[in-house]
Design an enzyme around this catalytic site. Structure first.
Site, PDB file in Angstrom:
ATOM      1  N   ARG A  68      37.609  -9.503 -27.620  1.00 42.82           N
ATOM      2  CA  ARG A  68      38.719  -9.008 -28.414  1.00 42.82           C
ATOM      3  C   ARG A  68      39.743  -8.323 -27.540  1.00 42.82           C
ATOM      4  O   ARG A  68      40.766  -7.881 -28.001  1.00 42.82           O
ATOM      5  CB  ARG A  68      38.180  -8.074 -29.495  1.00 42.82           C
ATOM      6  CG  ARG A  68      37.385  -8.871 -30.520  1.00 42.82           C
ATOM      7  CD  ARG A  68      36.351  -8.066 -31.162  1.00 42.82           C
ATOM      8  NE  ARG A  68      35.513  -7.440 -30.148  1.00 42.82           N
ATOM      9  CZ  ARG A  68      34.427  -6.800 -30.406  1.00 42.82           C
ATOM     10  NH1 ARG A  68      34.007  -6.661 -31.621  1.00 42.82           N
ATOM     11  NH2 ARG A  68      33.709  -6.254 -29.454  1.00 42.82           N
ATOM     12  N   GLU A 105      25.371  -9.625 -19.719  1.00 43.55           N
ATOM     13  CA  GLU A 105      24.183  -8.917 -20.185  1.00 43.55           C
ATOM     14  C   GLU A 105      23.108  -9.908 -20.618  1.00 43.55           C
ATOM     15  O   GLU A 105      21.929  -9.653 -20.503  1.00 43.55           O
ATOM     16  CB  GLU A 105      24.514  -8.022 -21.395  1.00 43.55           C
ATOM     17  CG  GLU A 105      25.468  -6.905 -21.118  1.00 43.55           C
ATOM     18  CD  GLU A 105      26.935  -7.283 -21.307  1.00 43.55           C
ATOM     19  OE1 GLU A 105      27.651  -6.506 -21.965  1.00 43.55           O
ATOM     20  OE2 GLU A 105      27.370  -8.333 -20.810  1.00 43.55           O
TER      21      GLU A 105
END
Length: 181
Positions: A68, A105
């Protein structure tokens, strides 16, 4: 910076435990994007910070992977009267590109930038919505360094402090509007 303005932005960040996998506390800025007053306040705060910190910026660069940050970079660039440079997932940009692989991650990814996106020595601020482990931000820095840009700062809305992503940026200045433990 006004505590009231910062609180209005922080109040629009919500948490989702165990997303996208067990043990992860996801910080969601969707309510912030949905609220025009809070979103304007966010852009105001980021603009104020950049204007106070840097007399000259040539471009805002933003990651357009699944981020975003892409929604924050263009309006911030417009406010500052400068251009926006997209950094995208491999295969999404036409023409000659530079690319870099990096660890996320939850796996690996590859980012790229158009080879003519910036000229050597141009001053760039990299903007993203969130800094977690720092992999994506470091990859964006690597791409801009290859183009010989001067990276003024890495700027994020939310920093997840326990993941220590900002430590990976080494000597590159870093600023986060909101920090979460």
């Amino acid at each position: 910076m006004s505590d009231e303005r910062l609180r209005a932005v922080r109040d629009r960040v919500r948490s989702f435990p165990d997303f996208p996998e067990p043990g992860v506390l996801f910080r969601d800025i969707s309510p912030l994007l949905k609220d025009p007053v809070a979103f304007r306040t966010l852009i105001d705060l980021l603009e104020d910070h950049l204007r106070a910190s840097f007399p000259k910026i040539d471009f805002i660069a933003g990651e357009c992977l699944d981020s975003r940050g892409f929604l924050i970079g263009p309006p911030l660039a417009q406010r500052l009267g400068i251009g926006f440079v997209p950094i995208r997932k491999k295969g999404k940009l036409p023409g000659p590109t530079e690319s870099v692989c990096y660890s996320l991650e939850y796996g690996k990814a590859e980012l790229e930038i158009q080879s003519d996106a910036v000229e050597p020595g141009q001053k760039v601020v990299i903007v993203d919505d969130l800094l977690a482990t720092g992999g994506t931000m470091c990859a964006a820095c690597e791409l801009l360094k290859r183009l010989k840009a001067e990276i003024l700062e890495c700027l994020v809305v939310v920093e997840l402090k326990p993941l220590k992503g900002s430590e990976k940026l080494n000597s590159i200045p870093f600023y986060s509007l909101l920090q979460f433990d």
